[in-house]
Design an enzyme around this catalytic site. Structure first.
Site, PDB file in Angstrom:
ATOM      1  N   ARG A 110       0.796  -1.237   0.000  1.00 41.95           N
ATOM      2  CA  ARG A 110       0.000   0.000   0.000  1.00 41.95           C
ATOM      3  C   ARG A 110       0.824   1.282   0.000  1.00 41.95           C
ATOM      4  O   ARG A 110       0.278   2.348  -0.236  1.00 41.95           O
ATOM      5  CB  ARG A 110      -0.937   0.017   1.219  1.00 41.95           C
TER       6      ARG A 110
ATOM      7  N   LYS B 220      12.199   5.599   5.785  1.00 45.88           N
ATOM      8  CA  LYS B 220      11.112   6.038   4.906  1.00 45.88           C
ATOM      9  C   LYS B 220      11.226   7.512   4.517  1.00 45.88           C
ATOM     10  O   LYS B 220      10.983   7.880   3.363  1.00 45.88           O
ATOM     11  CB  LYS B 220       9.756   5.807   5.587  1.00 45.88           C
TER      12      LYS B 220
ATOM     13  N   ASP C 137       0.110   6.697  12.049  1.00 47.44           N
ATOM     14  CA  ASP C 137      -0.694   5.494  12.276  1.00 47.44           C
ATOM     15  C   ASP C 137      -1.103   5.303  13.732  1.00 47.44           C
ATOM     16  O   ASP C 137      -1.464   4.209  14.115  1.00 47.44           O
ATOM     17  CB  ASP C 137       0.072   4.264  11.772  1.00 47.44           C
TER      18      ASP C 137
ATOM     19  N   CYS D   4      -3.000  -1.791  11.995  1.00 52.54           N
ATOM     20  CA  CYS D   4      -3.318  -2.367  10.689  1.00 52.54           C
ATOM     21  C   CYS D   4      -2.637  -3.715  10.536  1.00 52.54           C
ATOM     22  O   CYS D   4      -3.028  -4.527   9.706  1.00 52.54           O
ATOM     23  CB  CYS D   4      -2.990  -1.403   9.560  1.00 52.54           C
TER      24      CYS D   4
ATOM     25  N   CYS E  20      -7.458  22.990  22.850  1.00 52.06           N
ATOM     26  CA  CYS E  20      -7.722  24.331  22.307  1.00 52.06           C
ATOM     27  C   CYS E  20      -8.684  25.155  23.155  1.00 52.06           C
ATOM     28  O   CYS E  20      -8.946  26.311  22.830  1.00 52.06           O
ATOM     29  CB  CYS E  20      -8.267  24.231  20.885  1.00 52.06           C
TER      30      CYS E  20
HETATM   31 ZN    ZN Z   1     -10.006  21.314  20.853  1.00 53.30          ZN
END
Ligand code: ZN
Length: 258
Positions: free
Chosen positions: A72, A85, A129, A189, A253
């Site tokens: 993939r 990578k 991931d 995965c 946030c």
């Molecule tokens: Zn937030």
């Protein structure tokens, strides 16, 4: 800023689009996207970001190419097995378009190093991931005032969204997932399996949404659709949109910001 003639030729199919045009192509040339993860999402995403003429790419991945990635992760070949990578991805970009400024970083991004790794980026595309990294990247983007395209894939499902959690009225990725996953590496995965073409769909969608961010205010394509999560069911196939609300008590946030 004007684009030289060879660049006008290379991006002619963009420039003829009223939604991008010459001004949009110049904006893409001036963009610096930091890509987290050069794997199943990152490989196709970086191919389309490079093809779109994004001027500067920072590629961040601490992994090495494994034979099981080739199913993939489209930029790697058997000759790359065992190599870093980020380094292989940077070589791919330079071969594809030497005009792109590319930087490879072979370390894992975390809360501590995010400010230095993302320092000169204009936006971030996270295709890593695991939740812990995605949340650290989200918190870093909020702290640094950086827009974030975040993407995830598992089995036949995918999620892609643009966030601008640094803005007072916009949610961040943590508003969506909360604090439960900080310590867990719960995407797997290896155990669940993944169809390569699904990673390709999600990576392409992530690239599209990241280009919207880069074009915001510079071309009519550039509505970043902040806080709208695209949910892909590749088996149906179908795409649903969820609007994420800003959580006033979000630790990324909101009022409980750490
Ligand atoms: Zn937030």
């Amino acid at each position: 800023m004007n684009l030289p003639a060879p660049r006008l030729d290379r991006f002619a199919r963009h420039i003829v689009l009223p939604e991008i045009g010459g001004a949009g192509q110049v904006a893409l040339a001036g963009a610096h996207i930091a890509l987290i993860g050069c794997g199943g999402i990152g490989s196709p995403a970086l191919q389309y970001l490079a093809a779109a003429g994004v001027g500067t790419l920072t590629l961040i991945d601490d992994d090495v190419v494994d034979v099981t990635n080739l199913q993939r992760q489209t930029i790697f070949t058997p000759a790359d097995i065992g190599r870093a990578k980020a380094e292989v991805a940077a070589v791919w970009v330079t071969r594809f378009d030497p005009a792109i400024e590319v930087r490879a970083i072979g370390s894992r991004i975390d809360k501590g190093n995010a400010p230095s790794l993302l320092a000169s980026a204009t936006s971030v595309l996270d295709g890593c991931d695991n939740f812990a990294t995605r949340l650290a990247v989200s918190d870093g983007c909020v702290a640094m005032g950086l827009p974030l395209t975040t993407a995830a894939v598992g089995r036949f499902q995918g999620q892609v969204a643009n966030f601008a959690g640094h803005l007072p009225d916009q949610p961040c990725y943590r508003c969506f997932v909360g604090d439960a996953f900080d310590a867990e590496d719960c995407d797997s995965c290896a155990a669940d399996g993944m169809l390569g073409a699904v990673a390709g769909m999600v990576g392409s969608l992530a690239a599209m949404q990241a280009l919207r961010v880069a074009l915001a205010g510079r071309a009519t394509l550039g509505d970043p659709q902040w806080g709208r999560l695209q949910l892909l069911d590749a088996l149906a196939p179908s795409l649903r949109t969820l609007s994420i609300a800003k959580d006033p008590a979000c630790t990324g946030c909101g009022s409980a910001r750490r």
